[in-house]
Design a protein around this motif. Structure first.
Motif, PDB file in Angstrom:
ATOM      1  N   VAL A  57       0.860  -1.177   0.000  1.00 11.39           N
ATOM      2  CA  VAL A  57       0.000   0.000   0.000  1.00 11.39           C
ATOM      3  C   VAL A  57       0.902   1.235   0.000  1.00 11.39           C
ATOM      4  N   GLY A  58       0.655   2.145  -0.925  1.00 18.43           N
ATOM      5  CA  GLY A  58       1.440   3.367  -1.027  1.00 18.43           C
ATOM      6  C   GLY A  58       1.091   4.379   0.050  1.00 18.43           C
ATOM      7  N   ARG A  59       1.988   5.305   0.270  1.00 20.13           N
ATOM      8  CA  ARG A  59       1.818   6.325   1.315  1.00 20.13           C
ATOM      9  C   ARG A  59       0.525   7.131   1.146  1.00 20.13           C
ATOM     10  N   ALA A  60       0.190   7.511  -0.071  1.00 23.43           N
ATOM     11  CA  ALA A  60      -1.029   8.294  -0.294  1.00 23.43           C
ATOM     12  C   ALA A  60      -2.271   7.493   0.105  1.00 23.43           C
ATOM     13  N   ASP A  61      -2.304   6.212  -0.204  1.00 26.12           N
ATOM     14  CA  ASP A  61      -3.446   5.377   0.180  1.00 26.12           C
ATOM     15  C   ASP A  61      -3.495   5.166   1.686  1.00 26.12           C
ATOM     16  N   ALA A  87      -3.289   0.091   6.395  1.00 24.06           N
ATOM     17  CA  ALA A  87      -2.987  -0.891   5.346  1.00 24.06           C
ATOM     18  C   ALA A  87      -4.150  -1.862   5.179  1.00 24.06           C
ATOM     19  N   ALA A  88      -4.721  -2.299   6.285  1.00 31.91           N
ATOM     20  CA  ALA A  88      -5.858  -3.228   6.217  1.00 31.91           C
ATOM     21  C   ALA A  88      -7.035  -2.582   5.493  1.00 31.91           C
ATOM     22  N   LEU A  89      -7.376  -1.363   5.876  1.00 27.67           N
ATOM     23  CA  LEU A  89      -8.501  -0.670   5.253  1.00 27.67           C
ATOM     24  C   LEU A  89      -8.263  -0.404   3.769  1.00 27.67           C
ATOM     25  N   ALA A  90      -7.076   0.069   3.439  1.00 28.23           N
ATOM     26  CA  ALA A  90      -6.778   0.389   2.041  1.00 28.23           C
ATOM     27  C   ALA A  90      -6.839  -0.864   1.170  1.00 28.23           C
ATOM     28  N   ALA A  91      -6.271  -1.956   1.648  1.00 31.07           N
ATOM     29  CA  ALA A  91      -6.239  -3.184   0.852  1.00 31.07           C
ATOM     30  C   ALA A  91      -7.609  -3.852   0.754  1.00 31.07           C
ATOM     31  N   ALA A  92      -8.462  -3.639   1.759  1.00 37.17           N
ATOM     32  CA  ALA A  92      -9.806  -4.241   1.737  1.00 37.17           C
ATOM     33  C   ALA A  92     -10.756  -3.476   0.825  1.00 37.17           C
ATOM     34  N   GLY A  93     -10.389  -2.261   0.433  1.00 37.38           N
ATOM     35  CA  GLY A  93     -11.165  -1.513  -0.542  1.00 37.38           C
ATOM     36  C   GLY A  93     -12.178  -0.549   0.041  1.00 37.38           C
ATOM     37  N   PRO A  94     -12.819   0.232  -0.837  1.00 39.69           N
ATOM     38  CA  PRO A  94     -13.797   1.226  -0.405  1.00 39.69           C
ATOM     39  C   PRO A  94     -14.911   0.594   0.435  1.00 39.69           C
ATOM     40  N   GLY A  95     -15.280   1.285   1.493  1.00 35.55           N
ATOM     41  CA  GLY A  95     -16.351   0.796   2.358  1.00 35.55           C
ATOM     42  C   GLY A  95     -15.911  -0.234   3.375  1.00 35.55           C
ATOM     43  N   ALA A  96     -14.610  -0.547   3.433  1.00 38.10           N
ATOM     44  CA  ALA A  96     -14.110  -1.528   4.405  1.00 38.10           C
ATOM     45  C   ALA A  96     -14.225  -0.975   5.818  1.00 38.10           C
ATOM     46  N   ARG A  97     -14.265  -1.890   6.773  1.00 33.27           N
ATOM     47  CA  ARG A  97     -14.300  -1.481   8.183  1.00 33.27           C
ATOM     48  C   ARG A  97     -13.377  -2.394   8.997  1.00 33.27           C
ATOM     49  N   LEU A  98     -12.869  -1.869  10.091  1.00 35.29           N
ATOM     50  CA  LEU A  98     -11.997  -2.635  10.967  1.00 35.29           C
ATOM     51  C   LEU A  98     -12.817  -3.483  11.929  1.00 35.29           C
ATOM     52  N   LEU A  99     -12.313  -4.676  12.246  1.00 35.24           N
ATOM     53  CA  LEU A  99     -12.926  -5.484  13.303  1.00 35.24           C
ATOM     54  C   LEU A  99     -12.695  -4.831  14.655  1.00 35.24           C
ATOM     55  N   GLY A 100     -11.608  -4.117  14.778  1.00 33.68           N
ATOM     56  CA  GLY A 100     -11.261  -3.428  16.018  1.00 33.68           C
ATOM     57  C   GLY A 100      -9.954  -2.706  15.815  1.00 33.68           C
ATOM     58  N   PRO A 101      -9.475  -1.992  16.823  1.00 34.38           N
ATOM     59  CA  PRO A 101      -8.192  -1.298  16.685  1.00 34.38           C
ATOM     60  C   PRO A 101      -7.045  -2.302  16.579  1.00 34.38           C
ATOM     61  N   ARG A 102      -5.919  -1.818  16.171  1.00 35.10           N
ATOM     62  CA  ARG A 102      -4.752  -2.686  16.026  1.00 35.10           C
ATOM     63  C   ARG A 102      -4.380  -3.323  17.363  1.00 35.10           C
ATOM     64  N   VAL A 103      -3.749  -4.482  17.271  1.00 32.50           N
ATOM     65  CA  VAL A 103      -3.244  -5.164  18.458  1.00 32.50           C
ATOM     66  C   VAL A 103      -1.737  -5.342  18.302  1.00 32.50           C
ATOM     67  N   VAL A 104      -1.076  -5.562  19.411  1.00 33.73           N
ATOM     68  CA  VAL A 104       0.376  -5.684  19.429  1.00 33.73           C
ATOM     69  C   VAL A 104       0.755  -7.128  19.730  1.00 33.73           C
ATOM     70  N   SER A 105       1.778  -7.612  19.061  1.00 36.06           N
ATOM     71  CA  SER A 105       2.280  -8.963  19.321  1.00 36.06           C
ATOM     72  C   SER A 105       2.807  -9.043  20.751  1.00 36.06           C
ATOM     73  N   GLY A 106       2.901 -10.245  21.265  1.00 32.02           N
ATOM     74  CA  GLY A 106       3.382 -10.458  22.623  1.00 32.02           C
ATOM     75  C   GLY A 106       4.781  -9.913  22.865  1.00 32.02           C
ATOM     76  N   ASP A 107       5.623  -9.919  21.843  1.00 29.75           N
ATOM     77  CA  ASP A 107       6.979  -9.398  22.008  1.00 29.75           C
ATOM     78  C   ASP A 107       7.083  -7.898  21.726  1.00 29.75           C
ATOM     79  N   GLY A 108       5.958  -7.279  21.357  1.00 28.14           N
ATOM     80  CA  GLY A 108       5.924  -5.837  21.120  1.00 28.14           C
ATOM     81  C   GLY A 108       6.564  -5.373  19.822  1.00 28.14           C
ATOM     82  N   LEU A 109       6.885  -6.292  18.923  1.00 32.19           N
ATOM     83  CA  LEU A 109       7.592  -5.930  17.699  1.00 32.19           C
ATOM     84  C   LEU A 109       6.714  -5.806  16.465  1.00 32.19           C
ATOM     85  N   ALA A 110       5.448  -6.189  16.563  1.00 40.28           N
ATOM     86  CA  ALA A 110       4.552  -6.136  15.405  1.00 40.28           C
ATOM     87  C   ALA A 110       3.151  -5.741  15.841  1.00 40.28           C
ATOM     88  N   THR A 111       2.423  -5.130  14.919  1.00 36.97           N
ATOM     89  CA  THR A 111       1.016  -4.811  15.139  1.00 36.97           C
ATOM     90  C   THR A 111       0.209  -5.362  13.975  1.00 36.97           C
TER      91      THR A 111
END
Length: 120
Positions: A57-61, A87-111
């Motif tokens: 996903v590009g910066r503008a998207d 990134a999730a919203l942009a890739a899912a397309g127009p009208g997409a919605r999130l299941l919830g806010p982002r979550v963090v991995s147990g080691d804190g290195l990924a969301t």
């Protein structure tokens, strides 16, 4: 379609990314992230293990998405408050919605955040 948007630090492992996607709810048919992160070995290996392809996903998207989470560091680098959510919203397309806010991995290195396309 469900899309898992991911953000991660350079030290993230495939396990970090898989854990974040699982904690976010899993069930995605695609991974999405910023262009500059898409070639990371950890992401490519996580995608392979989960049997998913990666969409960039590009910066503008990314910047065009309305996200509930706000990180000043991420906003400065990617133009959005949450790389995973945008990134999730942009890739899912127009009208997409999130299941919830982002979550963090147990080691804190990924969301991760899961978006559902409007057709689901």
């Amino acid at each position: 379609m469900r899309v898992a948007g991911v953000g991660f630090r350079g030290a993230a492992t495939p396990e970090s990314l898989i854990d974040a996607v699982t904690r976010a709810g899993g069930g995605a048919g695609l991974l999405a992230t910023a262009e500059e992160k898409s070639g990371a070995a950890a992401l490519q290996e996580a995608a392979r293990r989960m049997g998913l392809s990666v969409r960039t996903v590009g910066r503008a998207d990314l910047a065009a998405q309305q996200v509930p989470t706000r990180s000043a560091r991420v906003a400065e680098r990617f133009g959005t408050g949450s790389l995973a959510e945008a990134a999730a919203l942009a890739a899912a397309g127009p009208g997409a919605r999130l299941l919830g806010p982002r979550v963090v991995s147990g080691d804190g290195l990924a969301t991760a955040a899961i978006a559902i396309g409007r057709d689901e």
